[in-house]
Design an enzyme around this catalytic site. Structure first.
Site, short mmCIF file in Angstrom:
data_model
loop_
_atom_site.label_atom_id
_atom_site.label_comp_id
_atom_site.label_asym_id
_atom_site.label_seq_id
_atom_site.Cartn_x
_atom_site.Cartn_y
_atom_site.Cartn_z
N ALA A 179 1.94 -6.15 4.07
CA ALA A 179 1.05 -5.68 5.07
C ALA A 179 0.99 -3.93 4.96
O ALA A 179 0.10 -3.51 5.57
CB ALA A 179 1.42 -5.91 6.41
N GLY A 223 -0.16 -1.40 7.02
CA GLY A 223 -0.44 -1.95 8.36
C GLY A 223 -1.99 -2.01 8.80
O GLY A 223 -2.08 -2.42 9.88
N ASP A 281 10.72 -10.47 1.43
CA ASP A 281 10.04 -10.56 0.08
C ASP A 281 8.91 -11.76 0.17
O ASP A 281 9.32 -12.93 0.28
CB ASP A 281 11.09 -10.87 -0.96
N CYS A 315 -7.57 -5.10 -4.09
CA CYS A 315 -8.33 -4.00 -4.22
C CYS A 315 -9.11 -3.59 -5.63
O CYS A 315 -8.52 -2.54 -6.18
CB CYS A 315 -7.88 -2.72 -3.48
#
Length: 423
Positions: free
Chosen positions: A257, A260, A306, A377
């Site tokens: 995340a 965030g 993890d 991305c």
């Protein structure tokens, strides 16, 4: 300001990035924060000179090597950096005449103890300035300053025409995209407040929480940012929560995340639901927590975990699993221009393997009828479409519902999203 040499600061910054391996987006931000007292136009000059030199490194080296008997690779790091910056200014910045630019870099070489090479710097830069209108870039790698192996990979995946459009997209100027916290303020009201501070605002037509802002000095100086009324988040990244169908009352986990943004967006959309935002290291979790605190999100919890390790307590627990996984980052070269020099074909293969491991683990957290949203991305097919194909073959309980590959342009970065439903 008296005593401040912007080119010298830029030179030291470029050396740290290109010679010493500092990450451009992190190191340059630290430099701009350090010199926050500079005028807005001075900070803009510094930002453009550093980013532009890093972004265009391959092209700049090609130009220098065309005029210099001493090739770039053989130069001392400081001289190599001075030459790259000088050529970048000559080609892409018109703040001062080329002759004055040459003089500035000659003075900088002398100041830093290379008086013996000042004649070399002067001669090569002046020759380049004189001949710049005749310089031709026939190959895509020199025209767009992209490593040849990446160009070859995209040519194989997308063909020459699409590859050139991708390369052009990375060099398009980009406005800062923000996500408005629609639970606290409307886009219209936020835009009015920002415009009163002299900030330009453009409301996005296709993502309901997105706006683009420009003509601001620093985010820290904008009260609405500190109040948590908006968050810096790219268009593509905002699209994840909408495509995933995140809705009120859901239980959501974002397995990778940090910092965030997606988790906080999910927090806004689930309302009385809950979001778990996980990442690998204590530092990354602290970053998520910092953004939770700033935005006042009470239904988002940061946890250290993890993602390759199965959490037994999470099996079949979540309506939506957001898996925005570690990737090559080759879709966000505009934001992190050094990333194209740091990746290799071997590192891509390692990342693809890691993504597969994480997907095999976190897909177990999806409830029957729930959603797994995989995103990266990058625009590398091995990490995107091919990764999804391999996952679906191994996990027939999942079905592909929607998939989108975005290419870089003025509106957004390169980004991939695939939404899969568990039957």
């Amino acid at each position: 300001m008296a005593g401040i040499n912007l080119r010298e600061i830029a030179m030291e910054t470029v050396i740290e990035i290109l010679e010493n391996g500092q990450f451009s987006h992190i190191y340059l931000k630290a430099v701009l924060d350090k010199y926050g007292y500079l005028e807005k136009n001075e900070r803009a000059f510094l930002n453009r000179l550093v980013n532009g030199t890093v972004e265009r490194k391959l092209q700049l080296d090609y130009i220098i090597d065309s005029f210099s008997k001493t090739k770039v690779k053989k130069m001392k790091p400081l001289i190599r950096t001075i030459m790259r910056m000088g050529v970048y200014e000559i080609y892409y910045m018109d703040a001062v005449p080329d002759s004055a630019t040459c003089n500035e870099y000659v003075k900088l070489a002398k100041k830093r103890g290379f008086a013996g090479l000042s004649g070399f710097v002067n001669g090569v830069l002046r020759n380049i300035a004189r001949e710049k209108s005749h310089m031709e870039f026939k190959e895509l790698w020199t025209k767009y300053s992209m490593p040849q192996w990446i160009v070859d990979k995209w040519m194989a995946d997308y063909g020459k025409e699409q590859t050139e459009e991708i390369l052009k997209g990375f060099l398009e100027p980009e406005e800062l995209c923000i996500r408005v916290n629609l639970n606290k303020i409307s886009r219209k009201d936020l835009a009015e407040r920002l415009k009163k501070q002299g900030i330009s605002v453009r409301i996005c037509d296709t993502v309901e929480s997105a706006c683009y802002i420009s003509d601001y000095d620093s985010l820290a100086a904008i009260p609405e940012f500190s109040e948590g009324l908006f968050y810096v988040q790219d268009y593509s990244s905002q699209l994840v929560s909408y495509m995933a169908g995140v809705a009120a009352g859901q239980q959501v986990v974002d397995v990778c995340a940090a910092p965030g943004g997606k988790a906080l967006h999910c927090g806004e959309l689930v309302k009385d639901g809950t979001v778990i935002a996980r990442d690998l290291t204590e530092q990354k979790v602290a970053l998520i927590q910092e953004n939770i605190n700033r935005t006042g999100a009470t239904n988002v919890t940061a946890q250290q975990w993890d993602a390759t390790v199965l959490d037994e307590d999470s099996i079949r627990r979540y309506d939506t699993v957001i898996a925005d996984l570690p990737c090559s980052g080759l879709g966000i070269i505009r934001k992190k221009p050094d990333i194209k020099y740091n990746q290799t074909e071997d590192s891509l293969a390692e990342l693809t393997k890691l993504q597969g491991q994480i997907l095999d683990t976190v897909c177990q957290y999806v409830k029957d009828g729930g959603t797994l949203c995989y995103s990266t991305c990058t625009i590398n097919k091995d990490e995107n479409e091919n990764q999804v194909e391999a996952f679906l073959k191994a996990h027939p309980e999942f079905e592909k519902k929607e998939m989108q590959q975005l290419f870089p342009n003025k509106e957004h970065d390169g980004f991939f999203i695939c939404v899969m439903k568990k039957n």
